[in-house]
Design a protein around this motif. Structure first.
Motif, PDB file in Angstrom:
ATOM      1  N   PRO A 213       0.829  -1.219   0.000  1.00 37.74           N
ATOM      2  CA  PRO A 213       0.000   0.000   0.000  1.00 37.74           C
ATOM      3  C   PRO A 213       0.857   1.260   0.000  1.00 37.74           C
ATOM      4  O   PRO A 213       1.969   1.271   0.535  1.00 37.74           O
ATOM      5  CB  PRO A 213      -0.801  -0.126   1.307  1.00 37.74           C
ATOM      6  CG  PRO A 213       0.027  -1.007   2.177  1.00 37.74           C
ATOM      7  CD  PRO A 213       0.672  -1.994   1.246  1.00 37.74           C
TER       8      PRO A 213
ATOM      9  N   SER B 196      -2.261  -4.455  -2.506  1.00 38.68           N
ATOM     10  CA  SER B 196      -3.165  -4.142  -3.622  1.00 38.68           C
ATOM     11  C   SER B 196      -3.108  -5.195  -4.713  1.00 38.68           C
ATOM     12  O   SER B 196      -2.049  -5.755  -5.016  1.00 38.68           O
ATOM     13  CB  SER B 196      -2.792  -2.787  -4.240  1.00 38.68           C
ATOM     14  OG  SER B 196      -2.909  -1.743  -3.310  1.00 38.68           O
TER      15      SER B 196
ATOM     16  N   THR C 227      -5.377   1.847  -1.651  1.00 41.21           N
ATOM     17  CA  THR C 227      -4.511   2.915  -2.144  1.00 41.21           C
ATOM     18  C   THR C 227      -5.188   3.703  -3.263  1.00 41.21           C
ATOM     19  O   THR C 227      -5.573   3.130  -4.288  1.00 41.21           O
ATOM     20  CB  THR C 227      -3.169   2.349  -2.663  1.00 41.21           C
ATOM     21  OG1 THR C 227      -2.477   1.723  -1.580  1.00 41.21           O
ATOM     22  CG2 THR C 227      -2.295   3.449  -3.246  1.00 41.21           C
TER      23      THR C 227
END
Length: 235
Positions: A148, A175, A197
């Motif tokens: 992130p 992510s 994010t």
């Protein structure tokens, strides 16, 4: 008689010379083969090392993306759909996510995918499909995850672009670079701040977002009529 004796002596010498020379030839051949094997082994290592940095994988993700980002500084992309286009600006202060999106765009991964989730008055999500080609492309491009890159000023406001991720068994909030979403709620989605994010924002095409938000959906908010996308670099 002397002649026959000399002839026999010469034949024996030649025979013993050949017998003595044979192992030497084999030894030389063996050395040449070993030398060749070492060259091949060295070349294979060089190729493997080059391949390691030509493709992204779970062990080189961060280094690869940061290096790729320096060589590919683009920050604007366009998402094309049958409802119109959405233009997006990618943020430079989230370098790994920006570089990843550019990398996958240039390698045309997103062009195998669709907008697969339209959560009413919440988000529009893309980057996946039930097409086997999409799975192949993910495998081809490493199927990696990104750490992130949370920023206090990068919040989930209307039009924000963010990375999807698994919520279960993902304590580090890594992510998924292949799937993204755009916040469609005009009040934003503040409960997602510091959970996903945010790495870009829509700067043109809000009317297209509105059209997409009105489509009929089925189970899991999947649109009843498929919405293929293509993503291209603007600048």
């Amino acid at each position: 008689m002397k002649f026959l004796f000399r002839l026999s002596f010469v034949v024996l010498c030649v025979f013993f010379y050949q017998c003595d020379d044979a192992p030497k030839k084999k030894e030389i051949s063996k050395k040449e083969n070993l030398k060749s094997e070492k060259i091949i082994e060295k070349d294979t290592i060089a190729i493997d090392e080059e391949k390691k940095w030509n493709t992204i994988n779970s062990s080189n993700t961060e280094d690869f993306l940061l290096a790729y980002g320096k060589e590919n500084p683009e920050t604007k992309v366009i998402i094309k759909t049958k409802f119109g286009n959405i233009k997006i600006r990618l943020f430079e202060d989230v370098p790994a996510h920006r570089a990843s999106f550019i990398y996958l765009t240039k390698n045309e991964y997103f062009n195998t995918t669709v907008i697969y989730r339209v959560a009413k008055n919440f988000v529009i999500q893309g980057g996946n499909s039930d097409n086997y080609l999409t799975v192949e492309e993910r495998t081809k491009h490493g199927n990696y995850l990104i750490k992130p890159e949370f920023k206090k000023h990068r919040i989930h406001k209307y039009g924000s672009l963010a990375a999807a991720r698994e919520w279960d068994n993902n304590p580090n909030k890594l992510s998924n670079p292949f799937e993204f979403y755009v916040v469609q709620n005009k009040k934003g989605a503040p409960h997602l701040d510091n959970q996903h994010t945010v790495f870009g924002e829509v700067f043109e095409g809000f009317d297209t977002m509105t059209k997409i938000s009105k489509v009929e959906v089925g189970a899991d908010d999947w649109p009843m009529d498929e919405i293929p996308i293509t993503v291209e670099i603007l600048e």
